[in-house]
Motif scaffolding. Structure first.
Motif, PDB file in Angstrom:
ATOM      1  N   ARG A  78       0.823  -1.215   0.000  1.00 45.40           N
ATOM      2  CA  ARG A  78       0.000   0.000   0.000  1.00 45.40           C
ATOM      3  C   ARG A  78       0.854   1.260   0.000  1.00 45.40           C
ATOM      4  NH1 ARG A  78      -3.886  -1.991   4.806  1.00 45.40           N
ATOM      5  NH2 ARG A  78      -1.828  -2.698   5.486  1.00 45.40           N
ATOM      6  N   TRP A  80       3.621   1.482  -1.696  1.00 46.37           N
ATOM      7  CA  TRP A  80       4.047   1.639  -3.091  1.00 46.37           C
ATOM      8  C   TRP A  80       2.921   2.199  -3.950  1.00 46.37           C
ATOM      9  CZ3 TRP A  80       8.725   2.137  -2.659  1.00 46.37           C
ATOM     10  CH2 TRP A  80       9.532   1.269  -1.903  1.00 46.37           C
ATOM     11  N   VAL A  81       1.678   1.887  -3.599  1.00 48.09           N
ATOM     12  CA  VAL A  81       0.549   2.513  -4.285  1.00 48.09           C
ATOM     13  C   VAL A  81       0.600   4.028  -4.078  1.00 48.09           C
ATOM     14  CG1 VAL A  81      -1.964   2.686  -4.405  1.00 48.09           C
ATOM     15  CG2 VAL A  81      -0.901   0.459  -4.069  1.00 48.09           C
ATOM     16  N   ALA A  84       3.593   5.763  -6.035  1.00 47.01           N
ATOM     17  CA  ALA A  84       3.706   5.583  -7.480  1.00 47.01           C
ATOM     18  C   ALA A  84       3.833   6.904  -8.232  1.00 47.01           C
ATOM     19  CB  ALA A  84       2.517   4.775  -7.996  1.00 47.01           C
ATOM     20  N   TYR A  85       2.886   7.812  -8.011  1.00 49.49           N
ATOM     21  CA  TYR A  85       2.941   9.095  -8.719  1.00 49.49           C
ATOM     22  C   TYR A  85       4.131   9.950  -8.298  1.00 49.49           C
ATOM     23  CZ  TYR A  85      -1.771   8.098 -10.466  1.00 49.49           C
ATOM     24  OH  TYR A  85      -2.862   7.540 -11.087  1.00 49.49           O
ATOM     25  N   MET A 131       5.134   1.896 -12.424  1.00 48.02           N
ATOM     26  CA  MET A 131       4.423   2.092 -11.155  1.00 48.02           C
ATOM     27  C   MET A 131       3.256   3.070 -11.322  1.00 48.02           C
ATOM     28  SD  MET A 131       7.468   2.364  -8.303  1.00 48.02           S
ATOM     29  CE  MET A 131       6.299   2.684  -6.973  1.00 48.02           C
ATOM     30  N   ALA A 132       3.509   4.187 -11.999  1.00 47.37           N
ATOM     31  CA  ALA A 132       2.475   5.208 -12.176  1.00 47.37           C
ATOM     32  C   ALA A 132       1.316   4.681 -13.012  1.00 47.37           C
ATOM     33  CB  ALA A 132       3.079   6.456 -12.820  1.00 47.37           C
ATOM     34  N   ARG A 135      -0.705   2.299 -10.920  1.00 48.43           N
ATOM     35  CA  ARG A 135      -1.538   3.062  -9.987  1.00 48.43           C
ATOM     36  C   ARG A 135      -2.753   3.670 -10.693  1.00 48.43           C
ATOM     37  NH1 ARG A 135      -4.898   4.880  -7.868  1.00 48.43           N
ATOM     38  NH2 ARG A 135      -5.052   6.369  -6.149  1.00 48.43           N
ATOM     39  N   TYR A 136      -2.540   4.196 -11.890  1.00 45.86           N
ATOM     40  CA  TYR A 136      -3.639   4.823 -12.636  1.00 45.86           C
ATOM     41  C   TYR A 136      -4.735   3.805 -12.941  1.00 45.86           C
ATOM     42  CZ  TYR A 136      -6.132   6.945 -16.559  1.00 45.86           C
ATOM     43  OH  TYR A 136      -7.111   7.424 -17.392  1.00 45.86           O
ATOM     44  N   HIS A 138      -5.236   1.013 -11.450  1.00 45.21           N
ATOM     45  CA  HIS A 138      -5.782   0.414 -10.229  1.00 45.21           C
ATOM     46  C   HIS A 138      -7.099   1.074  -9.838  1.00 45.21           C
ATOM     47  CE1 HIS A 138      -5.899  -1.499  -6.320  1.00 45.21           C
ATOM     48  NE2 HIS A 138      -6.031  -0.311  -5.744  1.00 45.21           N
ATOM     49  N   PHE A 312      -3.275  -3.188  -8.764  1.00 44.64           N
ATOM     50  CA  PHE A 312      -1.973  -2.517  -8.751  1.00 44.64           C
ATOM     51  C   PHE A 312      -0.839  -3.536  -8.762  1.00 44.64           C
ATOM     52  CE2 PHE A 312       1.694  -0.876  -6.376  1.00 44.64           C
ATOM     53  CZ  PHE A 312       2.002   0.241  -7.128  1.00 44.64           C
TER      54      PHE A 312
END
Length: 385
Positions: A78, A80-81, A84-85, A131-132, A135-136, A138, A312
């Motif tokens: 969580r 890392w979520v 991400a941005y 990662m970004a 996240r997007y 997700h 994610f």
């Protein structure tokens, strides 16, 4: 509960998680250590039987990166979520710093000199972009992911680092950023026809793109198509690589017995063409063992992604595994003359700190996904970047 008791309990939890990570994934960690050890041996060989200047430094880098990988694996997914941005923005900021005050070498301005090492931010940006994108997506369901309107943000997330890396110039890494990002977009559920149309459009734009390529980049493509046209010039690298690969035979010439490398016929032995040295000295058998280790490590990442309950983690592990697979595919294809020479290192084996750091951070994230694959993560901030 006192502060000291709370800290003690926190340490116990982290130790338990770390023991679980190593206990469940010791085979993958062992495979990565074996790949890195093959790199140490090859760097020892190309240095003429000495640990300096490359093998010893690479061993130190790997030891530090291994600790970092396990530290990343312990952290709750969580976090890392949430990161991400910010990681993507940090990557873009570092690329801008390279543009403003980057270190120059090998015909490009690609590094930041941070004292103890020269950091190549484009390598880390590949991870941050995946990662970004994870996240997007997700925060979106399958129907939203298939919408063309949902592609606006992913395109921005890809185009900005792509343009900054192309300007360095580093065409190979910029294409790797696009490839890893496209893999995440595809896995998220974007319609297949979109990729078909995009492929046709890219093919049609090749003649236009050719005009914007640097002369040395054009030479690499022409050399790939016909390396025999200039065997002592632009085609020298790939010609010598093919000779070394063929001379290795089934079992190779023996450790430190490679003639192409030890007589200095083969350029860039410690980096891009280190797989050639390995095949010449250990033959097809040695190459098969190394590629099998890569297959085990990469399949593990894909399986962890497929088995993850949250979107994610699923996209992150799968996207990183595909991106790392491209490292191996392009490097091996490059030294065999099946792809143009684009300067992509062989993970864990080629000499280099940034590539090593990138691989280990990526697998730290994959191990974090594996540890928390049964966790359900609410799509907080759904629809908002």
């Amino acid at each position: 509960m006192s502060v000291s008791s709370s800290m003690f309990a926190s340490r116990r939890v982290q130790q338990t998680v770390l023991q679980r990570i190593i206990g469940q994934n010791w085979g993958i960690v062992l495979a990565m250590v074996m790949l890195a050890s093959a790199g140490f041996a090859m760097l020892y060989s190309v240095a003429g039987g000495t640990w300096e200047p490359w093998a010893a430094q690479q061993m130190i880098r790997f030891s530090v990166a291994l600790v970092l990988m396990l530290a990343i694996a312990v952290i709750d997914i969580r976090y890392w979520v949430a990161a991400a941005y910010p990681a993507w923005f940090l990557g873009v900021l570092l690329l801008i710093l390279v543009e403003v005050n980057g270190a120059t070498g090998m015909g490009g301005q690609r590094w930041l000199d941070i004292g103890f090492m020269r950091l190549q931010p484009s390598e880390l940006t590949k991870i941050a972009t995946i990662m970004a994108l994870a996240r997007y997506y997700h925060g979106r369901n399958h129907t939203q992911s298939r919408s063309l309107r949902s592609l606006f943000v992913p395109i921005i997330l890809l185009v900005i680092p792509f343009v900054l890396v192309v300007r360095q110039p580093d065409l190979g890494t910029s294409l790797m950023i696009i490839a890893g990002g496209v893999a995440v977009i595809f896995l998220a559920g974007a319609p297949a026809w979109l990729f078909a149309i995009s492929g046709i459009g890219i093919a049609a734009a090749i003649p236009i793109g050719w005009q914007f390529m640097r002369p040395y980049q054009q030479d690499r493509v022409l050399t790939f198509l016909n390396p025999e046209a200039d065997p002592l010039g632009a085609g020298y690298q790939i010609t010598q690589s093919k000779i070394a690969l063929g001379s290795g035979g089934m079992t190779g010439k023996g450790f430190m017995e490679g003639t192409q490398s030890h007589l200095n016929f083969l350029p860039e032995m410690k980096t891009d063409f280190i797989f050639t040295v390995l095949v010449e000295e250990f033959g097809l058998v040695g190459a098969g063992i190394v590629l099998a280790l890569y297959a085990i490590v990469l399949m593990y990442g894909l399986l962890m992604g497929i088995g993850c309950r949250n979107q994610f983690g699923r996209l992150l592990a799968s996207g990183l595994s595909i991106s790392l697979f491209l490292y191996v595919l392009i490097n091996v294809g490059m030294v065999m003359g099946l792809m143009p020479v684009v300067g992509v290192p062989l993970p864990l084996i080629s000499y280099g700190g940034s590539a090593m750091l990138t691989w280990m951070i990526a697998y730290g994230l994959i191990l974090s996904v594996a540890t928390h694959r049964h966790m359900t993560i609410a799509p907080k901030g759904s629809g908002i970047i």
